[in-house]
Design an enzyme around this catalytic site. Structure first.
Site, PDB file in Angstrom:
ATOM      1  N   GLU A 193      65.046   0.806  15.521  1.00 21.45           N
ATOM      2  CA  GLU A 193      63.716   0.799  16.140  1.00 21.45           C
ATOM      3  C   GLU A 193      62.834  -0.089  15.276  1.00 21.45           C
ATOM      4  OE1 GLU A 193      62.112   4.758  16.604  1.00 21.45           O
ATOM      5  OE2 GLU A 193      63.980   5.533  17.414  1.00 21.45           O
ATOM      6  N   GLU A 220      66.634  10.541  14.438  1.00 21.04           N
ATOM      7  CA  GLU A 220      65.869  10.778  13.204  1.00 21.04           C
ATOM      8  C   GLU A 220      65.996  12.220  12.729  1.00 21.04           C
ATOM      9  OE1 GLU A 220      61.879   9.348  13.901  1.00 21.04           O
ATOM     10  OE2 GLU A 220      62.469   7.291  13.490  1.00 21.04           O
TER      11      GLU A 220
HETATM   12  C1  GAL Z   1      60.451   7.200  16.027  1.00 19.92           C
HETATM   13  C2  GAL Z   1      61.342   7.910  17.005  1.00 19.92           C
HETATM   14  C3  GAL Z   1      61.167   7.400  18.427  1.00 19.92           C
HETATM   15  C4  GAL Z   1      59.721   7.274  18.736  1.00 19.92           C
HETATM   16  C5  GAL Z   1      59.076   6.349  17.752  1.00 19.92           C
HETATM   17  C6  GAL Z   1      57.617   6.103  18.030  1.00 19.92           C
HETATM   18  O1  GAL Z   1      60.182   8.034  14.957  1.00 19.92           O
HETATM   19  O2  GAL Z   1      62.688   7.795  16.663  1.00 19.92           O
HETATM   20  O3  GAL Z   1      61.785   8.281  19.316  1.00 19.92           O
HETATM   21  O4  GAL Z   1      59.160   8.539  18.696  1.00 19.92           O
HETATM   22  O5  GAL Z   1      59.198   6.892  16.462  1.00 19.92           O
HETATM   23  O6  GAL Z   1      56.835   7.191  17.738  1.00 19.92           O
END
Ligand code: GAL
Ligand code: ZN
Length: 672
Positions: free
Chosen positions: A309, A149
């Site tokens: 994700e 990110e």
């Molecule tokens: C995303 C990030 C992950 C984890 C997730 C939950 O922004 O890429 O590493 O932090 O959020 O907070």
């Protein structure tokens, strides 16, 4: 590997370093049983891979990859550059970024790095090269995620001396001479004239406000810097492991990096999506907003994307959000597929016991015992796999185009005109109106061809340049239907107001109107009526003086009562609609309904509020996804030509997938 990659459908973000070695086999087995084929690993594991400078330890990761591989689970590796370890920061404290107050941030979270810092870059090259060399031939490693990110957790990005100097170089390449920069920025204002590039500040806090032209160039520079930072890693990986693919986990409409430019060097785009949101505003992101983010990420390369994700449980930090309702995890999975995801990874496999994200829940709870979330997703995977087998790799383009421009976004952020006016939110309002008609959207950028789309929606074209005007004009002349709004053609590309003709500048003829006066609706809304329907106009009121256009809506209060707020004009073979204000959503939806009729675009069907219908094409059939985002059961009419085994109501947060066999007028076999 390329072919194999096409067969990956589901996966999880996995952190073997958070769990005892004895658990790994069990995790891998459970993943396989659930139907997962991929994991992403190691994107924060710098210290585990390089416990001290130059001493690499990949043995643990090799073992994890192998254990997973034996269960048929392949690995994407993240480069760990979002989490430089303590030994590195101790050695090179200048890596820590500096904020707009001039304060250096401390070690302790993540993304504590300045992306222009040369010593950091050196260490980045080292770790990425070492990983690439080690994993180039690993049969289970198929791809890389660069960093994590990028741009996130940065606030203003970094304003250190190294970044300021890099900014000078960027400005010099753009303007060549300091005289030219002074001219373009209008630095004669408040005696800000620069004698040399070296005098130019990073936009740290000042007693008042910086020059808007400087601020816009700073945002452009920061975006380029992020891409350049990533590019160094991409170059290394391409050279050492040409057969492994490269992606990055983008974040919907996140604004620090121009994703269109960044996407050019990625093999495929990925997205991170947490529909309940990061900050726990009730009730999370509305479904149209989630849909818009995914359509946008799909549009970054106009290719199907990966969900890197996907929310898999309650999100939370110090405060914990609500649990996804029964059906919702499956609903979000199907929604992402419907909007163009070919592969979905859930964040994360198991909820961590420690660290900042110990309450950001994964598929498995803390105790590692499969529960409701595991069972629901396992079932979703079983049901969606056959659909994915047919649609994977087949692209379904949106029916209407939305122009998306980071320059406009940044310029409006710098001077929003109204405290609540935001470019992305304006885009989302129009998107919501299309969504309510179940019409799909493709986002395009200025460089793309407009001609492929019957309708082009281009809100807030605040910055204008002759090339863009030409493109709009030839699009409309050729038969396109263009939607423009308030604040079009106000400034040039360097964020300076233009004065050569009345707004909206050279587009006036195509708009069929000029804006003689305007009103910032900062203290009150204004009434308006659109074809007899009363409503509210917000944020801004352009008072249109029509030349050849016809009025569609008029203001019903204020000193401009009775004057046009929305107009339409025939120009060449096409039409230009101009909305001089932000009509309330109900009016916007009526307007979009009329627009779609004019353009001959019909949606995928009518649905109750909160229920969406999206179509994806496959090799053998078309699939229509009905998604009920509400907590009430709903009923929709069976779409013509499509069939599903089930009929009747769709339950709360339920989904139904309809199928229409190619080459036959009626549906084939059952889906969900
Ligand atoms: C995303 C990030 C992950 C984890 C997730 C939950 O922004 O890429 O590493 O932090 O959020 O907070
Ligand atoms: Zn810096």
């Amino acid at each position: 590997m390329e072919d194999r990659m096409r067969q990956f459908r589901f996966g999880a973000d996995y952190y073997p370093e958070h769990w005892p070695r004895e658990r790994w086999e069990q995790d891998a087995r459970m993943m396989r049983e659930m139907g997962l084929q991929v994991v992403r690993m190691a994107e924060f594991a710098w210290h585990k891979m390089e416990p001290e400078e130059g001493r690499f330890d990949f043995a643990w990761l090799d073992e994890a990859i192998e254990i997973l591989g034996k269960q048929g689970i392949f690995t994407m590796l993240g480069t760990p550059t979002a989490a430089p370890p303590a030994w590195l920061i101790e050695k090179e404290p200048s890596i820590l970024p500096v904020d707009s107050q001039g304060q250096r941030k401390g070690f302790g979270g993540r993304h504590h790095d300045c992306q222009s810092n040369e010593s950091y870059r050196k260490h980045v090259r080292r770790i990425v090269t070492a990983m690439a060399e080690h994993y180039k031939g690993n049969p289970y490693v198929f791809a890389w995620q660069i960093d994590n990110e990028l741009g996130n957790s940065h606030g203003d990005l970094c304003m250190c001396e190294s970044c300021r100097r890099a900014f000078h170089g960027w400005l010099e390449r753009k303007y060549k001479t300091i005289e030219r920069l002074n001219e373009e920025w209008g630095t004669v204002f408040w005696s800000q004239t620069y004698d040399r590039f070296e005098q130019i500040p990073a936009p740290r806090q000042t007693p008042t406000v910086h020059n808007p032209s400087l601020l816009l160039d700073w945002k452009r520079f920061c975006s380029d810097l992020v891409i350049d930072f990533s590019h160094e890693q991409v170059k290394i990986l391409r050279e050492i492991c040409p057969h492994q693919r490269i992606t990055h986990n983008l974040m919907g409409f996140y604004d620090k990096t121009d994703y269109f430019s960044y996407g050019e060097e990625l093999d495929f785009a990925s997205n991170d999506q947490y529909p309940y949101g990061y900050y726990f505003e009730a009730p999370g992101q509305p479904s149209y907003e989630v849909a818009g983010c995914m359509d946008f990420i799909r549009s970054v390369k106009h290719q199907n994307f990966w969900m890197m994700e996907m929310q898999a449980g309650p999100t939370g930090g110090g405060v914990i959000g609500q649990a996804p309702r029964p059906g919702q995890l499956k609903l979000w999975t199907v929604q992402s597929i419907a909007h163009g995801a070919d592969t979905i990874l859930y964040f994360r496999w198991r909820t961590c016991l420690f660290g900042t994200e110990q309450f950001w829940h994964g598929i498995l709870p803390h105790n590692g015992v499969p529960g409701r979330r595991y069972r629901e997703l396992k079932q979703a995977i079983e049901q969606m796999t056959p659909v994915l087998e047919d649609i994977s790799g087949v692209y379904t383009r949106g029916q209407a185009a939305f122009l998306f421009s980071y320059d406009q976004d940044w310029a409006i952020q710098i001077q929003p005109q109204h405290p609540e006016l935001s470019y992305v939110e304006e885009i989302q309002k129009y998107y919501q109106a299309f969504y309510s008609h179940n019409v799909s959207v493709e986002f395009i950028r200025e460089e793309d061809s407009f001609e492929a789309y019957p309708v082009l929606v281009a809100p807030l074209q605040y910055l204008m340049r002759p090339e863009l005007e030409d493109k709009f004009l030839s699009y409309v002349s050729g038969g396109g239907i263009l939607v423009l709004t308030m604040r079009t053609g106000v400034k040039n590309w360097n964020n300076v107001c233009m004065a050569d003709r009345p707004l909206p500048g050279r587009l006036s003829e195509a708009v069929g109107a000029v804006i003689e006066d305007y009103d910032g609706l900062i203290w009150k809304d204004v009434k308006l009526s659109y074809k007899g329907t009363e409503g509210t106009a917000r944020k801004w009121a352009d008072i249109l003086s029509l030349t050849t256009a016809k009025p569609l809506a008029v203001y019903e209060s204020e000193f401009y009562k009775g004057q046009p707020a929305v107009s339409v004009n025939a120009y060449g073979k096409g039409k230009v609609y101009y909305l001089g204000t932000e009509p309330e959503q109900k009016i916007l939806e009526l307007f979009v309904g009329d627009l779609l009729e004019e353009a001959g675009i019909s949606g995928y069907g009518q649905t109750p509020e909160g229920v969406e219908l999206v179509m994806r094409k496959g090799q053998k059939a078309d699939y229509l996804f009905a998604l009920n985002h509400t907590e009430e059961a709903c009923k929709i009419e069976e779409p013509e030509g499509f069939r599903s085994e089930k009929s009747g109501e769709i339950g709360p947060y339920g989904v139904r997938v309809y199928r229409k066999e190619h080459g036959s007028g009626h549906g084939g076999q059952t889906v969900v």
